[in-house]
Design a protein around this motif. Structure first.
Motif, mmCIF file in Angstrom:
data_model
loop_
_atom_site.group_PDB
_atom_site.id
_atom_site.type_symbol
_atom_site.label_atom_id
_atom_site.label_comp_id
_atom_site.label_asym_id
_atom_site.label_seq_id
_atom_site.Cartn_x
_atom_site.Cartn_y
_atom_site.Cartn_z
ATOM 1 N N ASN A 89 0.915 -1.237 0.042
ATOM 2 C CA ASN A 89 0.057 -0.141 -0.059
ATOM 3 C C ASN A 89 0.896 1.161 -0.097
ATOM 4 O OD1 ASN A 89 -2.354 -1.142 -0.039
ATOM 5 N ND2 ASN A 89 -2.811 -1.199 2.302
ATOM 6 N N PHE A 90 2.037 1.169 0.681
ATOM 7 C CA PHE A 90 3.031 2.414 0.616
ATOM 8 C C PHE A 90 3.279 2.525 -0.704
ATOM 9 C CE2 PHE A 90 7.178 4.026 1.076
ATOM 10 C CZ PHE A 90 6.915 4.972 1.456
ATOM 11 N N GLN A 91 3.681 1.788 -1.587
ATOM 12 C CA GLN A 91 4.271 1.903 -2.815
ATOM 13 C C GLN A 91 3.145 2.470 -3.769
ATOM 14 O OE1 GLN A 91 5.378 -1.875 -3.977
ATOM 15 N NE2 GLN A 91 7.326 -1.684 -3.021
ATOM 16 N N HIS A 92 1.770 2.165 -3.522
ATOM 17 C CA HIS A 92 0.789 2.801 -4.130
ATOM 18 C C HIS A 92 0.500 4.078 -3.858
ATOM 19 C CE1 HIS A 92 -2.895 2.349 -6.481
ATOM 20 N NE2 HIS A 92 -3.684 2.827 -5.573
ATOM 21 N N ILE A 150 3.575 11.704 -5.121
ATOM 22 C CA ILE A 150 4.426 12.305 -6.299
ATOM 23 C C ILE A 150 3.461 13.414 -7.015
ATOM 24 C CG2 ILE A 150 5.063 11.861 -8.808
ATOM 25 C CD1 ILE A 150 7.181 11.019 -6.663
ATOM 26 N N PRO A 151 2.332 13.165 -7.001
ATOM 27 C CA PRO A 151 1.482 14.048 -7.667
ATOM 28 C C PRO A 151 1.121 15.455 -6.897
ATOM 29 C CG PRO A 151 0.403 12.102 -7.788
ATOM 30 C CD PRO A 151 1.577 11.867 -6.889
ATOM 31 N N HIS A 152 1.253 15.221 -5.588
ATOM 32 C CA HIS A 152 0.765 16.211 -4.715
ATOM 33 C C HIS A 152 1.737 16.701 -3.839
ATOM 34 C CE1 HIS A 152 -3.075 15.503 -6.331
ATOM 35 N NE2 HIS A 152 -3.097 14.134 -5.814
ATOM 36 N N GLN A 153 3.009 16.700 -4.240
ATOM 37 C CA GLN A 153 4.236 16.905 -3.298
ATOM 38 C C GLN A 153 4.218 18.403 -2.638
ATOM 39 O OE1 GLN A 153 7.877 16.166 -4.934
ATOM 40 N NE2 GLN A 153 6.851 16.186 -7.303
ATOM 41 N N ASN A 209 14.710 4.044 4.491
ATOM 42 C CA ASN A 209 15.606 3.507 3.584
ATOM 43 C C ASN A 209 15.006 2.966 2.315
ATOM 44 O OD1 ASN A 209 18.372 2.988 2.406
ATOM 45 N ND2 ASN A 209 18.212 0.838 2.870
ATOM 46 N N HIS A 210 13.469 2.997 2.159
ATOM 47 C CA HIS A 210 12.713 2.567 1.134
ATOM 48 C C HIS A 210 13.031 3.619 -0.147
ATOM 49 C CE1 HIS A 210 9.188 1.449 -1.112
ATOM 50 N NE2 HIS A 210 9.091 0.229 -0.173
ATOM 51 N N PRO A 211 13.104 2.802 -1.473
ATOM 52 C CA PRO A 211 13.085 3.649 -2.664
ATOM 53 C C PRO A 211 12.097 4.649 -2.723
ATOM 54 C CG PRO A 211 13.460 1.218 -2.964
ATOM 55 C CD PRO A 211 13.014 1.423 -1.531
ATOM 56 N N PHE A 212 10.870 4.446 -2.224
ATOM 57 C CA PHE A 212 9.721 5.415 -2.364
ATOM 58 C C PHE A 212 9.528 6.314 -1.098
ATOM 59 C CE2 PHE A 212 7.811 2.019 -5.173
ATOM 60 C CZ PHE A 212 8.636 2.550 -6.199
ATOM 61 N N LEU A 263 9.744 -7.314 11.316
ATOM 62 C CA LEU A 263 9.443 -7.835 9.940
ATOM 63 C C LEU A 263 8.579 -7.200 9.341
ATOM 64 C CD1 LEU A 263 9.657 -10.266 7.870
ATOM 65 C CD2 LEU A 263 8.126 -11.684 9.143
ATOM 66 N N TYR A 264 8.559 -6.635 7.928
ATOM 67 C CA TYR A 264 7.513 -5.927 7.336
ATOM 68 C C TYR A 264 7.402 -6.463 6.050
ATOM 69 C CZ TYR A 264 5.859 -1.342 5.413
ATOM 70 O OH TYR A 264 5.223 -0.542 4.746
ATOM 71 N N TRP A 265 6.041 -6.397 5.671
ATOM 72 C CA TRP A 265 5.733 -6.819 4.373
ATOM 73 C C TRP A 265 4.543 -6.029 3.895
ATOM 74 C CZ3 TRP A 265 4.812 -9.392 8.961
ATOM 75 C CH2 TRP A 265 3.574 -9.805 9.110
#
Length: 606
Positions: free
Chosen positions: A90-93, A100-103, A118-121, A604-606
């Motif tokens: 859900n975080f990636q979504h 991104i659209p509303h920064q 440290n997530h790419p997003f 642990l995170y998924w």
């Protein structure tokens, strides 16, 4: 003294927003006789958007119709990101559709998930684009990420509020403080560091000073280190230190610290004598109007004459004097009890003229008499401890400022003379054998349980059946922390078929649970069945059922855990990382996940 600190809890904010949303919508719908959401005015829809989390707005209203979609995407409303409870997918979504659209509309960010930094997003990777960011809450961040982050924050032109709580220890706090103090427009700063006892604080000598006006330090800090920090914050108005102490080998600051704007001091002190506090405050140039102190040990804090002289000579502008002094006396050591004549000194004309009133209460727990001397009229703190005081009043006394009640005995509930209309958190300790039916009913007479969002049970004798009774009346509970799971009658099947169990399972909103002691697999199953909306679980798994428990918690077919996306396994060793990774992959339990080890915890995170 967290009771005196402005709350940053998003759970409470959500409840307030939910209530406002219901009131706003109902009032307008009743007034306009509107039966469809699409018929509401643009202004009212914008009000609803403001009261909801930005991700909820996206999920609920995205592609509803062209008009609503345009209102959602073309709005200038500020976006407040709360990424404390969101799964990896859900975080990636969320990142692609919201961030991104509303920064340019992002006003505040709250991050508590250690994996997101440290997530790419991660939104922190786009800091230079967040030019409207004003508030930032960063918890559970690793130190090497924090150091980089503080440098990047300098480019933000509107960042005035910062709340930091790293997950690991700080060996050298000097450069962290230095980078915080260099943030150009920072006004509010709250920090909670794990600083090693032998850490040395040496800030860079500079002509630059911090713009901070409101400082809250939640970690341990000595008067000596505090003096060093204050010398760099000349504009300070509000100072709160929740664990302040005096080291014997620390030098005393011989130069006065000039803080002419400082008007509020809130201290929780331990192992600090009255004379040490007096020495510190007399060395401070200030205009203190509000002084709130919580302390223990040194009986000199109960010397009214000493306080009177200190206030007259060194705190002449004081309007509010709020003290809370706690101590315990063993039944065989009454010689240590406070002399009632000393307490009576607080009834002299000096205190009456200023309308400063005090109470002295006590309550027995086993062989110990727990005593508390505190300011009243009114009671201003956000925290209250019930020891077992008794009273007979036709109407209970309302304590409207209290948000957290700490209960230390059953008698404290039954004989409580107070009512706490705004409490959202309850902590239990030393609760002994009582019938399951009595505690929830008695508790609801002093606290409106429906508004409770956090429950902490820090005792062993509190049975699981009693927990269920309370959960029947706490429909808005989100966080639950239990010392252990204890069943008075170990019949798991009949308990799950119980009417109250079924009711709680269908209605409760609990998303975050912590079990501090070892939790058997059957207890874990019971807990998950009771709380099927669980998202994060902190648990100590016994070695003999470790794989069985992990397999159960990561099952893809169990409906009760379909929302679970985060585990914290306590009392573990680093060697378990590879073992768990191998087990997850061999069993094909997860496809995409993060795994980290800190101190004695495995995340642990998924």
């Amino acid at each position: 003294m967290d009771q005196a600190v402005p709350s940053t809890t998003f759970v409470n904010d959500r409840n307030i927003k939910r209530q406002k949303l219901e009131e706003t919508t109902n009032n307008n719908i009743n007034r306009l006789l509107i039966t469809h959401f699409e018929d509401l005015s643009n202004e009212l829809i914008y009000q609803i958007f403001e009261l909801l989390d930005s991700y909820d707005v996206y999920i609920i209203f995205s592609n509803l119709n062209l008009r609503i979609e345009n209102l959602r995407t073309n709005s200038n409303l500020r976006i407040n990101l709360d990424l404390s409870s969101i799964s990896k997918s859900n975080f990636q979504h969320y990142y692609k559709e919201i961030i991104i659209p509303h920064q340019l509309r992002i006003n505040s960010i709250r991050l508590t998930n250690l994996f997101i930094y440290n997530h790419p997003f991660s939104p922190l990777r786009r800091l230079t684009s967040l030019c409207q960011l004003e508030k930032l809450i960063i918890h559970n961040i690793q130190m090497h990420y924090l150091e980089e982050l503080l440098i990047s924050l300098r480019v933000l032109p509107k960042l005035y509020s910062l709340d930091i709580e790293p997950i690991d220890n700080i060996t050298n706090p000097s450069h962290i403080y230095d980078r915080i103090f260099r943030l150009p427009v920072l006004k509010y700063c709250q920090i909670s560091f794990k600083i090693k006892p032998n850490a040395i604080l040496l800030l860079e000598t500079t002509n630059e000073y911090s713009s901070i006006e409101h400082l809250i330090i939640r970690n341990d800090i000595s008067f000596h280190h505090l003096d060093i920090l204050l010398s760099f914050i000349p504009h300070l108005r509000y100072l709160s230190c929740l664990n302040i102490f005096r080291l014997k080998d620390n030098p005393t600051n011989i130069r006065p610290i000039i803080l002419n704007k400082l008007s509020h001091i809130l201290f929780q002190m331990r192992h600090t004598t009255f004379d040490q506090f007096k020495q510190w405050i007399t060395n401070l140039s200030h205009r203190i109007e509000v002084l709130c102190i919580s302390t223990k040990y040194d009986m000199k804090y109960l010397d009214a004459n000493q306080w009177e002289q200190l206030i007259i000579n060194h705190i002449p502008y004081l309007r509010i004097f709020d003290i809370q002094y706690t101590y315990t006396v063993h039944k065989d050591n009454q010689i240590m009890a406070c002399n009632s004549a000393e307490i009576e000194q607080f009834n002299s004309s000096f205190w009456i003229e200023r309308q400063w009133s005090f109470e002295h209460l006590h309550g027995w727990i086993k062989n110990w008499d727990n005593r508390i001397f505190y300011s009243t009229n009114p009671y201003r703190r956000k925290y209250f401890t019930l020891y077992g005081e008794t009273g007979q009043l036709e109407k209970k006394i309302h304590l409207n400022t209290v948000l957290h009640v700490h209960i230390r005995s059953l008698q404290a509930i039954i004989n409580c003379i107070y009512y706490f209309p705004r409490v959202t958190k309850i902590t239990f300790e030393h609760i002994f054998d009582i019938s399951p039916d009595s505690i929830a009913t008695s508790l609801n007479c002093i606290i409106p349980l429906k508004q409770i969002t956090k429950l902490v049970v820090n005792c062993h004798c509190f049975s699981f059946e009693q927990i269920i009774q309370i959960l029947c009346l706490t429909s808005n509970l989100c966080i639950m922390i239990l010392k252990s799971i204890y069943l008075s009658i170990p019949d798991y099947w009949s308990l799950q078929q119980n009417e109250n169990f079924q009711k709680v399972s269908k209605t409760n909103q609990i998303t975050n649970i912590t079990i501090e002691e070892k939790c058997k697999l059957i207890d874990t199953r019971l807990l998950v069945a009771l709380c099927p909306r669980l998202e994060h679980l902190t648990i100590h798994i016994p070695t003999d059922v470790f794989q069985l428990t992990i397999r159960f918690l990561l099952s893809k077919t169990n409906e009760n855990i379909r929302r679970l996306f985060s585990l914290c396994l306590t009392h573990e060793s680093k060697s378990l990382v590879e073992t768990l990774k191998t087990f997850i992959e061999s069993e094909k339990l997860l496809d995409n996940y993060f795994l980290e080890f800190f101190e004695d915890k495995l995340y642990l995170y998924w």
